[in-house]
Write a protein that holds these residues in place. Structure first.
Motif, PDB file in Angstrom:
ATOM      1  N   ILE A  39     -67.843  44.674  26.239  1.00  0.00           N
ATOM      2  CA  ILE A  39     -67.468  44.202  27.567  1.00  0.00           C
ATOM      3  C   ILE A  39     -68.130  42.853  27.850  1.00  0.00           C
ATOM      4  CG2 ILE A  39     -67.697  44.653  30.041  1.00  0.00           C
ATOM      5  CD1 ILE A  39     -67.382  47.608  29.431  1.00  0.00           C
ATOM      6  N   LEU A  40     -69.402  42.697  27.486  1.00  0.00           N
ATOM      7  CA  LEU A  40     -70.095  41.423  27.677  1.00  0.00           C
ATOM      8  C   LEU A  40     -69.402  40.298  26.914  1.00  0.00           C
ATOM      9  CD1 LEU A  40     -73.863  42.464  27.497  1.00  0.00           C
ATOM     10  CD2 LEU A  40     -72.634  41.585  29.484  1.00  0.00           C
ATOM     11  N   PHE A  41     -68.969  40.606  25.695  1.00  0.00           N
ATOM     12  CA  PHE A  41     -68.290  39.586  24.893  1.00  0.00           C
ATOM     13  C   PHE A  41     -66.970  39.170  25.536  1.00  0.00           C
ATOM     14  CE2 PHE A  41     -65.073  38.670  21.613  1.00  0.00           C
ATOM     15  CZ  PHE A  41     -65.621  37.518  21.072  1.00  0.00           C
ATOM     16  N   VAL A  42     -66.178  40.158  25.960  1.00  0.00           N
ATOM     17  CA  VAL A  42     -64.878  39.852  26.552  1.00  0.00           C
ATOM     18  C   VAL A  42     -65.054  39.110  27.870  1.00  0.00           C
ATOM     19  CG1 VAL A  42     -62.788  40.865  27.524  1.00  0.00           C
ATOM     20  CG2 VAL A  42     -63.754  41.795  25.415  1.00  0.00           C
ATOM     21  N   VAL A  43     -65.977  39.587  28.716  1.00  0.00           N
ATOM     22  CA  VAL A  43     -66.205  38.940  30.011  1.00  0.00           C
ATOM     23  C   VAL A  43     -66.719  37.515  29.818  1.00  0.00           C
ATOM     24  CG1 VAL A  43     -67.650  38.985  32.085  1.00  0.00           C
ATOM     25  CG2 VAL A  43     -66.567  41.077  31.270  1.00  0.00           C
ATOM     26  N   GLY A  44     -67.634  37.340  28.854  1.00  0.00           N
ATOM     27  CA  GLY A  44     -68.133  35.997  28.582  1.00  0.00           C
ATOM     28  C   GLY A  44     -67.040  35.062  28.095  1.00  0.00           C
ATOM     29  N   LEU A  50     -70.249  49.833  23.788  1.00  0.00           N
ATOM     30  CA  LEU A  50     -69.202  49.537  24.764  1.00  0.00           C
ATOM     31  C   LEU A  50     -69.612  48.369  25.660  1.00  0.00           C
ATOM     32  CD1 LEU A  50     -66.558  50.200  26.220  1.00  0.00           C
ATOM     33  CD2 LEU A  50     -67.821  51.891  27.566  1.00  0.00           C
ATOM     34  N   ALA A  51     -70.858  48.398  26.136  1.00  0.00           N
ATOM     35  CA  ALA A  51     -71.333  47.328  27.009  1.00  0.00           C
ATOM     36  C   ALA A  51     -71.357  45.992  26.273  1.00  0.00           C
ATOM     37  CB  ALA A  51     -72.725  47.669  27.534  1.00  0.00           C
ATOM     38  N   SER A  52     -71.685  45.999  24.998  1.00  0.00           N
ATOM     39  CA  SER A  52     -71.698  44.762  24.219  1.00  0.00           C
ATOM     40  C   SER A  52     -70.296  44.170  24.107  1.00  0.00           C
ATOM     41  CB  SER A  52     -72.271  45.021  22.831  1.00  0.00           C
ATOM     42  OG  SER A  52     -73.603  45.494  22.908  1.00  0.00           O
TER      43      SER A  52
END
Length: 281
Positions: A248-253, A244-246
């Motif tokens: 989120i990191l992709f979308v936020v980036g 999940l965190a990965s």
């Protein structure tokens, strides 16, 4: 002496590398372990197992949907209220309660989350007992709470941008017959649009990340993503959280990169327009 600039450059590069390592190495490790087939913190083999588990976890998907919805609505409301508050502080000059207004607006910035959460909880309980609203604590109370503290951050960002604007353009438009309201929407808003976008993204991130205040003002029927993750981590390491965190990191980036490109393009256009004006003079 001739080697001094080279030595300084190497030191700057080394310090920058160390800073980036401490900032991004944990995130990179988290992404790597999201593709680990083992549930333990020990690499076994490459697998998409935990991504599959994540997409079949109804509780986690529900928490993500709720958090994203609240974050988007909170950021939008905070952007509107923060813009109005910043305009009042910067453009309305000194008035009787201007100092108190500015102080109360920025108070949530330095207020501990525990105090803010407890205060809002007592407020909602008192309102429910007095007026019968809100009847239950859930998505509505979380949204109201997030708007409360996010507005302060947005107002600070837009406040600094408004103080840097050249008011001669607005004054010229009013001299030509434009009303103050039209000047604000046609001239001022486009000029502060990058700051509004920055404030919206900041408010969205703060709302999505909030745990303490949401824990105080929520009810049994509403669980945000940070609350769900915190409850899962307390029971042990869960690789599903890594997946999940990965994501989120992709979308936020991706969103951050797009926003940076848009703001950079806007700034380049603004510089070109200023140069054209000076060249015409």
């Amino acid at each position: 002496m001739n080697n001094l600039p080279v030595i300084r450059s190497k030191w700057r590069t080394a310090i920058l590398a160390v800073c980036f390592f401490f900032l991004y190495a944990p995130m990179l490790l988290l992404v790597v372990y999201s593709f680990n087939s083992s549930q333990l913190v020990a690499w076994e083999s490459f697998s998409l197992r935990w991504y599959s588990v994540l997409f079949h976890d109804d509780a986690m998907i529900s928490a993500v949907t709720l958090s994203l919805s609240i974050a988007a609505m909170s950021a939008t409301a905070a952007a509107i209220l923060g813009t109005i508050a910043a305009v009042v502080i910067v453009r309305f000059g000194r008035f009787k309660t201007s100092t108190g207004f500015a102080f109360m607006l920025t108070a949530p910035l330095v207020m501990p989350d525990v105090i803010t959460g407890l205060s809002l909880l007592l407020l909602f309980v008192a309102m429910a007992n007095t007026f019968g609203w809100p009847a239950d604590r859930g998505m509505l109370t979380i949204w109201l709470s997030h708007v409360t503290f996010c507005t302060a951050y947005v107002a600070v960002v837009i406040n600094s941008r408004l103080r840097e604007l050249d008011r001669s353009i607005e004054e010229a438009a009013m001299d030509l017959g434009a009303t103050p309201l039209k000047v604000f929407f046609v001239i001022t808003v486009p000029m502060i649009a990058p700051a509004m976008l920055t404030g919206w993204l900041l408010a969205f991130t703060l709302s999505l990340d909030d745990l303490v205040i949401s824990s105080f003002v929520t009810g049994p029927g509403a669980t945000t993503l940070p609350m769900q993750i915190f409850a899962s981590v307390r029971r042990g390491v869960n690789p599903e959280i890594n997946a999940l965190a990965s994501l989120i990191l992709f979308v936020v980036g991706l969103v951050g990169f797009i926003a940076w490109r848009l703001m950079a393009r806007e700034e380049q256009q603004r510089v070109k327009n200023i140069r054209k004006v000076h060249a015409g003079e």
